[in-house]
Design a protein around this motif. Structure first.
Motif, mmCIF file in Angstrom:
data_model
loop_
_atom_site.group_PDB
_atom_site.id
_atom_site.type_symbol
_atom_site.label_atom_id
_atom_site.label_comp_id
_atom_site.label_asym_id
_atom_site.label_seq_id
_atom_site.Cartn_x
_atom_site.Cartn_y
_atom_site.Cartn_z
ATOM 1 N N ASN A 36 0.896 -1.089 0.181
ATOM 2 C CA ASN A 36 0.078 -0.078 -0.056
ATOM 3 C C ASN A 36 0.760 1.313 0.037
ATOM 4 O O ASN A 36 0.470 2.214 -0.612
ATOM 5 N N ALA A 37 1.867 1.132 0.743
ATOM 6 C CA ALA A 37 2.929 2.409 0.850
ATOM 7 C C ALA A 37 3.627 2.676 -0.723
ATOM 8 O O ALA A 37 4.094 3.674 -0.897
ATOM 9 N N LEU A 38 3.587 1.743 -1.603
ATOM 10 C CA LEU A 38 4.014 1.803 -2.602
ATOM 11 C C LEU A 38 3.314 2.382 -3.878
ATOM 12 O O LEU A 38 3.469 2.872 -4.956
ATOM 13 N N CYS A 39 1.948 2.261 -3.559
ATOM 14 C CA CYS A 39 0.786 2.591 -4.578
ATOM 15 C C CYS A 39 1.073 3.969 -4.849
ATOM 16 O O CYS A 39 1.141 4.802 -4.188
ATOM 17 N N TYR A 71 -13.660 -8.967 -5.653
ATOM 18 C CA TYR A 71 -13.747 -9.333 -4.383
ATOM 19 C C TYR A 71 -14.331 -8.444 -3.451
ATOM 20 O O TYR A 71 -14.299 -7.207 -3.315
ATOM 21 N N ALA A 72 -15.132 -9.078 -2.309
ATOM 22 C CA ALA A 72 -15.495 -8.563 -1.364
ATOM 23 C C ALA A 72 -14.397 -8.639 -0.259
ATOM 24 O O ALA A 72 -14.672 -9.449 0.913
ATOM 25 N N GLY A 73 -13.451 -7.787 -0.222
ATOM 26 C CA GLY A 73 -12.414 -7.970 0.773
ATOM 27 C C GLY A 73 -12.563 -7.712 2.272
ATOM 28 O O GLY A 73 -11.984 -8.372 3.115
ATOM 29 N N GLN A 74 -13.661 -7.077 2.607
ATOM 30 C CA GLN A 74 -13.961 -6.783 3.952
ATOM 31 C C GLN A 74 -14.359 -7.931 4.668
ATOM 32 O O GLN A 74 -13.911 -8.274 5.743
ATOM 33 N N ASP A 75 -14.940 -8.818 3.973
ATOM 34 C CA ASP A 75 -15.327 -10.399 4.363
ATOM 35 C C ASP A 75 -14.066 -11.241 4.807
ATOM 36 O O ASP A 75 -13.984 -11.987 5.415
ATOM 37 N N LEU A 80 -8.134 -10.530 9.805
ATOM 38 C CA LEU A 80 -6.584 -10.730 9.744
ATOM 39 C C LEU A 80 -5.898 -9.476 10.051
ATOM 40 O O LEU A 80 -6.540 -8.467 10.446
ATOM 41 N N ASN A 81 -4.495 -9.637 10.136
ATOM 42 C CA ASN A 81 -3.724 -8.443 10.671
ATOM 43 C C ASN A 81 -3.938 -7.144 10.037
ATOM 44 O O ASN A 81 -3.927 -6.159 10.712
ATOM 45 N N ILE A 82 -4.136 -7.364 8.712
ATOM 46 C CA ILE A 82 -4.111 -5.854 7.908
ATOM 47 C C ILE A 82 -5.456 -5.257 8.296
ATOM 48 O O ILE A 82 -5.242 -3.869 7.990
ATOM 49 N N ALA A 83 -6.407 -5.855 8.838
ATOM 50 C CA ALA A 83 -7.636 -5.104 9.282
ATOM 51 C C ALA A 83 -7.197 -4.086 10.116
ATOM 52 O O ALA A 83 -8.069 -3.031 10.278
ATOM 53 N N GLY A 84 -6.256 -4.278 11.157
ATOM 54 C CA GLY A 84 -6.012 -3.485 12.168
ATOM 55 C C GLY A 84 -5.105 -2.391 11.858
ATOM 56 O O GLY A 84 -4.710 -1.471 12.672
ATOM 57 N N LYS A 85 -4.624 -2.180 10.492
ATOM 58 C CA LYS A 85 -3.741 -1.108 10.057
ATOM 59 C C LYS A 85 -4.452 0.046 9.484
ATOM 60 O O LYS A 85 -5.715 -0.124 8.948
ATOM 61 N N ASP A 86 -3.732 1.048 9.781
ATOM 62 C CA ASP A 86 -4.518 2.694 9.355
ATOM 63 C C ASP A 86 -4.812 2.472 7.732
ATOM 64 O O ASP A 86 -5.794 3.018 7.289
ATOM 65 N N PHE A 88 -5.886 0.170 6.074
ATOM 66 C CA PHE A 88 -6.692 -1.190 5.370
ATOM 67 C C PHE A 88 -7.663 -0.747 4.424
ATOM 68 O O PHE A 88 -7.726 -1.427 3.332
ATOM 69 N N THR A 89 -8.415 0.030 4.719
ATOM 70 C CA THR A 89 -9.636 0.404 3.713
ATOM 71 C C THR A 89 -9.065 1.397 2.690
ATOM 72 O O THR A 89 -9.755 1.683 1.647
ATOM 73 N N ASP A 90 -8.158 2.049 2.755
ATOM 74 C CA ASP A 90 -7.608 3.132 1.682
ATOM 75 C C ASP A 90 -7.619 2.392 0.022
ATOM 76 O O ASP A 90 -8.173 3.155 -0.762
#
Length: 553
Positions: A36-39, A71-75, A80-86, A88-90
């Motif tokens: 995500n940081a590379l996007c 995909y419906a990635g929220q489900d 998982l770990n990424i869901a707790g990262k700032d 995640f939804t970006d």
């Protein structure tokens, strides 16, 4: 949703997530935070290559499930770990993903090539890749009108993507799994290889090409091909087994992750066994286990060599039999524990341009048959080593099938050592151990304790006992622990061997300890023939002494 554009199928990652509470599952979704940081940056082109069965495909599937609108990635990711990262939804499911599995595309092309009617201009695999992507883009409701207006017919992939990007102000995520298939499966077709690289260069180096992508991610086994010592895709930040960079923890299991795995009440194999069999890939200070082998060992409750059933054994045999600068002997020394220096600077990152021993070692590292460590002060100099018991067994199995195997001095010495033990010839055993002590695999050890002496004897017996004996160190027997036990793989085919080591004592004291502590008690009812071996090393004379007896009941 399609096969290439925004695939929405239950891929390997999603299947793992669904069974994560009942099967071995290690959460590697922290990698998404890094991508995500590379996007949308000037560092958004990434190539990560690793050996077979190191999680490349499941990781590529994870990124597809996260970025793709299919995909419906929220489900999928919410626990998982990424869901707790700032972040995640970006980027969650916000992009059109072009996902190319080169193995699938190659298989589909085989079928396509046999058809009577073919599209104009589709003559080889590279043409078929372009054709397949453009076909799905044209059939997509979001893009079809735009491409009609641009009268996209026989134009190339770059022009098609530029039309979409410029008119609809949208960008793509590009994921290609097994990017190097052309260099492995079509290794002698240089025309196809250069055409393939030209396609990728057009996408990622031509004017406007990079503007079409928010992120590009390549996986494979081989590093990006070099031409004239330069990477053919030098805009990509590349991380491979020779230069792994910061992505080591995301491919393979770390030691802490394996410790967590063995805590499961369903796990019947120990952390020590998993470490001995499958660890040893030390990448930038991180100890990495082969993840596929760990999963299988835990699932089957058995540590054996799973690697030999999945890897390019024929390729390894070809490389060893080239015998550049005595590489056969080097490989045997490596199997026994030695380390060999090599220079990876001239490796062309393919399976054909192999000109010397340095290239052989470089390729074997990329294939996962060898590990490598850096040598301070020179980024191109490495030390090769055999990483673990699984790889050692796989390499030994391959070598034992070669016609030159029995002619090697190492093999003759190992067979002579086992024969001397079985014939109670302590003098010959002591002489051979002295010779093994001075060999490349052992001489570098600090030879100052019983541990080093044990390693020396195990090295000497390595080849002659393969398939005939299983060895156990510090085996609980009688009133203590025997230093080393060799138990016949099939009872009745050979004697049991109990070995006790001493350091600055005597072999007689070693034999006496075996008897006093009754190390043989555990086996007495199972074996009629038990050999007792006492070995001592004297720091004063720098000599070994050996006494051998049979157990008299």
């Amino acid at each position: 949703m399609g096969l290439i554009l925004n695939p929405g199928n239950d891929n390997s990652f999603i299947k793992l997530v669904k069974v994560k509470d009942t099967r071995v599952f290690v959460d590697k979704t922290d990698l998404i935070e890094k991508t995500n940081a590379l996007c949308n940056t000037d560092e958004n082109l990434v190539a990560i290559t690793r050996p077979r069965r190191f999680g490349k495909t499941v990781t590529a599937h994870m990124l597809s499930a996260y970025y793709s609108k299919g995909y419906a990635g929220q489900d999928i990711f919410n626990k998982l770990n990424i869901a707790g990262k700032d972040s995640f939804t970006d980027h969650l499911n916000k992009y059109n993903v072009i996902y190319i599995d080169m193995n699938t595309i190659d298989g589909l092309f085989d079928g396509y090539a046999n058809k009577k009617q073919k599209a104009d201009g589709v003559n080889d695999l590279v043409d078929y890749i372009e054709y397949s992507i453009i076909k799905e883009l044209k059939s997509n409701d979001d893009f079809s009108e735009c491409l009609k207006n641009h009268q996209i017919e026989n134009t190339g992939l770059l022009e098609t993507l530029l039309a979409i990007t410029q008119d609809l102000n949208t960008k793509f995520v590009f994921i290609m799994d097994e990017w190097d298939l052309v260099y492995r499966e079509y290794r002698n077709d240089e025309i196809l290889q250069r055409k393939f690289i030209k396609l990728l260069k057009n996408l990622f180096k031509a004017d406007g090409g990079q503007d079409c992508f928010i992120l590009a991610y390549l996986t494979g086994i081989l590093p990006i091909k070099k031409y004239n010592s330069q990477s053919a895709l030098n805009d990509f930040d590349e991380y491979n087994m020779l230069a792994p960079g910061e992505y080591a923890p995301y491919f393979g299991f770390t030691d802490n992750e394996v410790i967590d795995i063995v805590k499961s009440p369903n796990c019947k194999v120990s952390h020590d066994d998993l470490k001995e069999w499958y660890e040893g890939y030390k990448i930038k200070g991180v100890d990495i286990y082969n993840p596929n082998s760990v999963r299988k060992a835990v699932t089957r409750n058995e540590c054996i060599s799973y690697w030999s059933k999945t890897s390019s054994n024929e390729e390894v045999v070809r490389l060893i039999n080239m015998d550049f600068d005595g590489i056969k002997k080097d490989i045997m020394d490596l199997i026994e524990g030695a380390r060999v220096q090599f220079d990876c600077s001239n490796f062309q990152n393919d399976m054909v341009t192999i000109e010397d021993k340095n290239d052989v070692f470089s390729l074997l590292v990329c294939l996962g048959y060898l590990g490598c460590s850096d040598i301070a002060g020179d980024e191109d100099l490495k030390q090769a080593y055999v990483p673990n018991k699984e790889i050692r067994r796989a390499l030994m199995g391959l070598i034992k099938k070669q016609e030159w195997y029995e002619r090697m001095e190492t093999i003759k010495r190992s067979e002579k050592l086992l024969k001397a033990i079985q014939e109670l010839d302590g003098t010959t055993v002591a002489t051979l151990i002295q010779d093994i002590h001075n060999s490349p695999a052992v001489a570098l050890l600090d030879y100052n304790d019983e541990e080093s002496l044990t390693y020396c004897v195990m090295t000497g017996l390595l080849w002659s006992t393969l398939g005939k004996y299983t060895s156990h160190r510090e085996e609980q027997t009688g009133k203590g622990k025997a230093d080393l036990v060799y138990e016949p793989a099939i009872k009745g085919t050979a004697p049991l061997i109990l070995i006790e080591f001493k350091y600055d004592y005597s072999p007689e004291e070693a034999i006496a300890q075996i008897k006093t502590k009754e190390y043989f008690k555990r086996y007495a009812g199972q074996y009629n023939n038990i050999i007792l071996v006492g070995i001592n090393y004297s720091t004063k004379t720098k000599d070994h002494q050996c006494l051998i007896e049979t157990l008299i009941k």
